[in-house]
Design a protein around this motif. Structure first.
Motif, mmCIF file in Angstrom:
data_model
loop_
_atom_site.group_PDB
_atom_site.id
_atom_site.type_symbol
_atom_site.label_atom_id
_atom_site.label_comp_id
_atom_site.label_asym_id
_atom_site.label_seq_id
_atom_site.Cartn_x
_atom_site.Cartn_y
_atom_site.Cartn_z
ATOM 1 N N GLY A 108 0.821 -1.210 0.000
ATOM 2 C CA GLY A 108 0.000 0.000 0.000
ATOM 3 C C GLY A 108 0.857 1.264 0.000
ATOM 4 N N ALA A 109 1.984 1.204 0.711
ATOM 5 C CA ALA A 109 2.870 2.368 0.737
ATOM 6 C C ALA A 109 3.622 2.526 -0.580
ATOM 7 C CB ALA A 109 3.857 2.262 1.895
ATOM 8 N N MET A 110 3.573 1.513 -1.437
ATOM 9 C CA MET A 110 4.181 1.614 -2.772
ATOM 10 C C MET A 110 3.223 2.250 -3.780
ATOM 11 S SD MET A 110 7.303 0.523 -2.848
ATOM 12 C CE MET A 110 7.829 -0.167 -4.440
ATOM 13 N N VAL A 111 1.980 2.445 -3.395
ATOM 14 C CA VAL A 111 1.013 2.993 -4.349
ATOM 15 C C VAL A 111 1.419 4.402 -4.778
ATOM 16 C CG1 VAL A 111 -1.369 3.784 -4.632
ATOM 17 C CG2 VAL A 111 -0.899 1.526 -3.648
ATOM 18 N N GLU A 112 1.999 5.161 -3.848
ATOM 19 C CA GLU A 112 2.345 6.542 -4.218
ATOM 20 C C GLU A 112 3.327 6.569 -5.389
ATOM 21 O OE1 GLU A 112 3.697 10.541 -4.493
ATOM 22 O OE2 GLU A 112 4.975 8.812 -4.091
ATOM 23 N N PRO A 113 4.504 5.940 -5.296
ATOM 24 C CA PRO A 113 5.386 6.007 -6.480
ATOM 25 C C PRO A 113 4.799 5.274 -7.685
ATOM 26 C CG PRO A 113 6.308 4.548 -4.784
ATOM 27 C CD PRO A 113 5.150 5.271 -4.153
ATOM 28 N N LEU A 114 4.059 4.196 -7.427
ATOM 29 C CA LEU A 114 3.436 3.495 -8.550
ATOM 30 C C LEU A 114 2.447 4.409 -9.271
ATOM 31 C CD1 LEU A 114 2.961 0.964 -10.225
ATOM 32 C CD2 LEU A 114 1.351 0.170 -8.464
ATOM 33 N N ALA A 115 1.748 5.242 -8.517
ATOM 34 C CA ALA A 115 0.754 6.137 -9.122
ATOM 35 C C ALA A 115 1.405 7.089 -10.123
ATOM 36 C CB ALA A 115 0.013 6.919 -8.039
ATOM 37 N N VAL A 116 2.609 7.532 -9.819
ATOM 38 C CA VAL A 116 3.344 8.380 -10.767
ATOM 39 C C VAL A 116 3.474 7.657 -12.110
ATOM 40 C CG1 VAL A 116 5.610 9.396 -11.279
ATOM 41 C CG2 VAL A 116 4.640 9.570 -8.963
ATOM 42 N N CYS A 117 3.781 6.368 -12.024
ATOM 43 C CA CYS A 117 4.035 5.586 -13.251
ATOM 44 C C CYS A 117 2.732 5.212 -13.962
ATOM 45 C CB CYS A 117 4.843 4.341 -12.897
ATOM 46 S SG CYS A 117 6.406 4.764 -12.093
ATOM 47 N N ILE A 118 1.686 5.007 -13.193
ATOM 48 C CA ILE A 118 0.381 4.741 -13.824
ATOM 49 C C ILE A 118 -0.104 6.004 -14.530
ATOM 50 C CG2 ILE A 118 -2.033 4.102 -13.408
ATOM 51 C CD1 ILE A 118 -0.157 1.802 -12.947
ATOM 52 N N GLN A 119 0.122 7.140 -13.895
ATOM 53 C CA GLN A 119 -0.206 8.414 -14.550
ATOM 54 C C GLN A 119 0.527 8.504 -15.895
ATOM 55 O OE1 GLN A 119 -2.241 10.795 -13.600
ATOM 56 N NE2 GLN A 119 -1.552 12.772 -14.370
ATOM 57 N N ALA A 120 1.806 8.176 -15.898
ATOM 58 C CA ALA A 120 2.600 8.265 -17.131
ATOM 59 C C ALA A 120 2.095 7.256 -18.164
ATOM 60 C CB ALA A 120 4.076 8.031 -16.824
ATOM 61 N N ALA A 121 1.798 6.046 -17.716
ATOM 62 C CA ALA A 121 1.312 5.019 -18.649
ATOM 63 C C ALA A 121 -0.041 5.423 -19.225
ATOM 64 C CB ALA A 121 1.216 3.668 -17.946
ATOM 65 N N THR A 122 -0.871 6.037 -18.398
ATOM 66 C CA THR A 122 -2.196 6.456 -18.850
ATOM 67 C C THR A 122 -2.075 7.574 -19.884
ATOM 68 O OG1 THR A 122 -3.100 5.900 -16.684
ATOM 69 C CG2 THR A 122 -4.436 7.332 -18.087
ATOM 70 N N LYS A 123 -1.267 8.589 -19.556
ATOM 71 C CA LYS A 123 -1.138 9.727 -20.471
ATOM 72 C C LYS A 123 -0.402 9.329 -21.748
ATOM 73 C CE LYS A 123 -2.452 13.593 -18.158
ATOM 74 N NZ LYS A 123 -2.421 15.065 -18.226
ATOM 75 N N ALA A 124 0.414 8.276 -21.680
ATOM 76 C CA ALA A 124 1.101 7.797 -22.885
ATOM 77 C C ALA A 124 0.133 7.095 -23.831
ATOM 78 C CB ALA A 124 2.226 6.845 -22.507
ATOM 79 N N ARG A 125 -1.076 6.790 -23.335
ATOM 80 C CA ARG A 125 -2.065 6.068 -24.147
ATOM 81 C C ARG A 125 -1.439 4.817 -24.764
ATOM 82 N NH1 ARG A 125 -6.778 8.279 -25.181
ATOM 83 N NH2 ARG A 125 -7.187 10.490 -24.830
ATOM 84 N N ILE A 126 -0.825 4.003 -23.917
ATOM 85 C CA ILE A 126 -0.250 2.741 -24.395
ATOM 86 C C ILE A 126 -1.332 1.920 -25.089
ATOM 87 C CG2 ILE A 126 0.700 0.521 -23.621
ATOM 88 C CD1 ILE A 126 2.193 1.976 -21.467
ATOM 89 N N ALA A 127 -1.019 1.407 -26.260
ATOM 90 C CA ALA A 127 -1.948 0.536 -26.978
ATOM 91 C C ALA A 127 -1.505 -0.912 -26.776
ATOM 92 C CB ALA A 127 -1.970 0.893 -28.463
ATOM 93 N N PRO A 128 -2.446 -1.848 -26.844
ATOM 94 C CA PRO A 128 -2.085 -3.258 -26.623
ATOM 95 C C PRO A 128 -0.982 -3.711 -27.587
ATOM 96 C CG PRO A 128 -4.464 -2.985 -26.817
ATOM 97 C CD PRO A 128 -3.864 -1.661 -27.122
#
Lengths: 353, 353, 353, 353
Positions: free
Chosen positions: D146-166
């Motif tokens: 749970g305490a890893m969610v904060e740095p992970l969220a940074v990376c999910i934000q980046a993955a989301t904004k990158a609009r990764i396609a399958p």
């Protein structure tokens, strides 16, 4: 003359010789077919002699889900070599058409497609096909898996157009071969959890074995009720309608969150009732897909890297010589038969999967 | 007690005193209303006492298209000052809700909206409203124009969600007030040409006066035939369905190009027949919209900069004292009455438009 | 042998006979050129003999902004007929390439482009070109306007990729021919207001004559200060960098709103300093564009429908016989010379614009 | 008075009592902190007393990566109950601000953020925080995770904004904690393969243990050469720059395919040289991210469903009493120390992870 599985007319199949165009053009390759999957559309042509406007008016070779080995390359081909193992995209567009130029070559009206009248399919030992529509299989992808790329590509197309965001909650309606592949494609595309519904319990049992895929069992309430509970009243981010059933469109808005996406993958024969206002009050977008464009290489990547495991879905295979029996079995529609494949004479032991 | 136009029950209107909450909260402003447009939904409540699930169970003040002048500001308000001329967004969401947090505050279930039961509207000389939902009008935008921002915002929302690309060819079905505003919004959003259809010829005549807006007259063929000709068989890029008629959804795919977008703006009362396969074979996306979010400022900009001229659509006005007559006239549904507005007692001569 | 304006080497132009390939292929058309615009890149080749990696190593015909009349059509051409007036997309890609297949044919490495070494341009009376890259001009678009489609297409590409939303506030840095066209393209694409900056006041005077285009004059503060005032501290939605000046990238984040878009249209010769953190704290997206794909038809539509008026930008023309003088004049870089065009011998009186 | 890890000034830490605001407001919850991760920014404040414009001018509690247990709920809180285990989003925006209203609450200038001067962090046994920014942890997610969610969220934000396609091919530059989490986030978001580069071999060894993550080892050629080989000259679809090194931006365009996406996750201290033309000729988009908005729940989902396994990245923990030693260790910057966490006194044995 080559042998092929020929649909003479509705309900009449022959494994017989037929004249097929096998001249090699400069940008084409010759392929020894290894494996061909049987698709629901093949079975539908077999049973009804037509699908919508496509009428089987002359004998037609069936089959469009294929993997094989390159045996000869045209003089202009630089991307493939003899011995390459490939899966084959069955639709051949005019890449200079207006639709192709904007990246939608699947929507080019002049596109020809294997086993769609009047064009022959690939249930024959050898085909000639444009090299640019043949995709190399890495050594860790079997021919059986390679022949699954075609239906998987439909689902990757849907997942791509749905613009799945990381951590999305997805719902799949229908747990036939496409519904199951859609569940796997959705999860591999970023969905954390995929909920899947089907009235046939046995299909849900298959689905339940995949990590992150959760069956919506009828005895646990309506799909809408179950999604409401699972998402604390918020709704799913995306719903893939893979059943083609008109009923699936009823109440579909109730499963989705505000701003959610509904993807029509299944093809309902008749117009369906859609409650536009129910979609509007949640600003739901309905995305529709037709086959695929520019996703074959992506599907191969996802198989090769282990993101998607299709092996549990390949539930039976038949020798080419038993093709007619294979279609009769497929036509029975047994719940435990997810994907039946036909092994062609040219299949190497190595890649038989 | 303030006076207001009160819908007592279906088909019964009174201009009478009514108790309304007019206490100023720290983040709100007090506004002297200048102009209120009459919307089709106001008329529908008047005629039927309900719209879908929204039932007028107690006397309700009508009106939600308003412009006015700020007369008092709450202690926390920094963005507005007394004397500012404003138009007013009538929906008040909870900005901390889950829908609001992703930018879709229009879809927040707790949102209250003027003249939607049980909430009162703005056909009364004075309202108190959150400052953050009041938008300053530049000096070159009249109160009459400002009161048009509400319906225009619906169309800007639709144009935004349709992701119109520069040079798109657009079609609008229905040439009522929303259809006409949609045509203007589409063109101001980048469409080079907007084709508009309506069975009532007089409405098309209004549309035809705007540059780049082309009527599809029934005598010239079906809309599909006319679009086919105009686009050399390719189809339109985007179609805005603004009629709310079930029939408009029939054959709608035939008007759109491969990969085109259908936007459902009108709200059909009952579920409509949709030919999913016809959408699929062109991979058409159906976008739905519900009111608007984050577009009021944009609509004001487009009016102020001259991109959209709504004046020809404001076809009549009535004094507040004649509000009941105004609604009776609106209920007649004359083809040449596009937008009727009510001038409130506080309207300044300057901004009366 | 045809005559053409030939760049022999840096700073040496001849109007002379040269051997050019003029055989008609089945999918091509023969075009009598009417008008050719002089582009900054033509002038740059003239002055320097190279642009970046593109080195003029052999005599090369200049010119790539052309409109003309079809005089002969190849046997497979169905979309054009003799007598059609057209503008011509100068880049010829391989439509089957990987980049083309995803809709990005402008990025196909095998693309050839008029007047980019080693390929000849169109400053010659007659060219043969693929029919699919020639776009019919409606009767209300002149040849002079048609020759403006090429630079306009660059700006439509930028406006499209910027995903301008209706009512956006745009900024353009640089008021040369591209900056001015970008301002017009941005407004026609949905921007309500376009603010434009250039250190040369005379260029801003040209810009100021267009509705909705507001000059940012140096004496009124920095561009950032002026945008801050105009947007009440929020920032612009999109900024088009059209100057190619390294300095323009400094402080660029200060002009944009949270979530805004920066579009790099101009091509800075050397790497530029970019403050990544300044972009990050506003989550600004930098979009880059290279020529255009699939926008020529859209640019023609926008001219024909009156959304964009390029006439004030066409500031002078020369006869083909005076081409060398035209280039010398262009090389002077006078502030009031926005677009100079060359009228070819085949130009009809009607379409001379 | 509560105890906390206080940064008195650069290079001086105390574990001491400090006055902190712990009054419960109606929409807040009281949380007993279980685990706090040490972030590079905490260490940077410790070593330098500032980060960019953020200067530690008064003693400040460190820590912003936290999980804990709800011990009391405010009177208006309906979504959480005493005993709920939660992870906590450390930034508190004004949800009514202009940026928040368009869904970008992370960009609200009024946002306060734990351990960013002048605001205190969470390295203290108890905090009070808005309930709407606390996210329930399912029973299969530990406090350490749970305490890893904060740095992970940074990376999910980046993955989301990158609009990764399958099926995208991704590259990550930098294999520190963020680079490694970015690799996992990219794959969980649809990338089939992630290639990661770091000059420190030991970090690549950590990366190599994850399925689908491929190290780009310096001895095998430049990253561009290796990607060229892996993608047969096409390039990667998306590149996440996580090193913050200016050098990483050099030649970055060479790793990307036409139309590819570059995401700036790392924050370079000074402006960096960017070759705009190199980006343009491939029409590369540069996406920037700043923290996160609306992704905490998604990160939790991806952990709970097994899409992302962060356990191998949690390489050490310290008791709260040893916090100062923990920071000294973190400041050493050992290659094998990926994420160090501090276990707070209130941690339950069950959730200690």
């Amino acid at each position: 003359m080559p042998k092929a599985l020929v649909l003479e007319r509705a309900r009449e199949l022959s494994l017989r010789e037929i004249d097929l165009p096998l001249d090699l053009t400069p940008d084409a390759v010759r392929i020894s077919i290894e494996t061909v999957g049987i698709c629901g559309s093949d079975v539908h042509y077999y049973q009804h002699g037509r699908i919508g406007p496509f009428d089987v008016e002359a004998p037609m070779v069936l089959g469009h889900e294929a993997a094989g080995i390159v045996t000869e390359v045209g003089q202009d081909v630089t991307t493939l070599a003899v011995g390459d193992r490939v899966c084959i995209e069955p639709g051949v567009p005019d890449f200079t058409s207006r639709a192709s130029r904007i990246g939608l070559y699947n929507l080019d009206p002049s596109l020809t497609f294997w086993a769609t009248p009047p064009d022959h399919g690939c249930l024959t030992p050898e085909v000639v096909h444009p090299a640019s529509l043949c995709y190399k299989l890495p050594s860790n992808v079997t021919a059986a898996q390679g022949a699954m790329v075609e239906p998987l590509a439909v689902c990757i197309q849907a997942a791509t157009k749905a613009r799945i965001a990381p951590g999305d909650i997805a719902v799949v309606m229908g747990a036939g071969p496409i519904g199951l592949l859609q569940a796997l494609a959705a999860r591999a595309s970023g969905a954390s959890d995929v909920f899947i519904f089907d009235p046939v319990e046995a299909k849900l049992d298959v689905a339940a074995q995949f990590p992150g895929v959760h069956p919506l069992r009828p005895q646990d309430g309506t799909p809408a009720e179950q999604i409401d509970t699972a998402t604390e009243g918020w709704g799913a981010d995306v719903l893939f309608e893979c059943s083609g059933a008109a009923a699936a469109f009823r109440d579909v808005a109730l499963l989705l969150r505000p701003g959610g996406t509904l993807v029509a993958v299944g093809m309902p024969i008749d117009p369906v009732d859609v409650d536009i206002v129910a979609l509007q009050v949640r600003e739901i977008t309905l995305v529709t897909v037709f086959r695929y464009a520019n996703v074959y290489d992506r599907a191969v990547n996802l198989l090769a890297s282990g993101q998607i495991d299709v092996d549990p879905l390949i539930t039976g295979n038949f020798d080419f010589a038993d093709s007619v029996a294979a279609f009769e079995r497929a036509a029975e529609g047994r719940a435990q038969d997810i994907k039946l494949q036909i092994i062609m004479p040219g299949a190497s032991g190595v890649s038989k999967g």
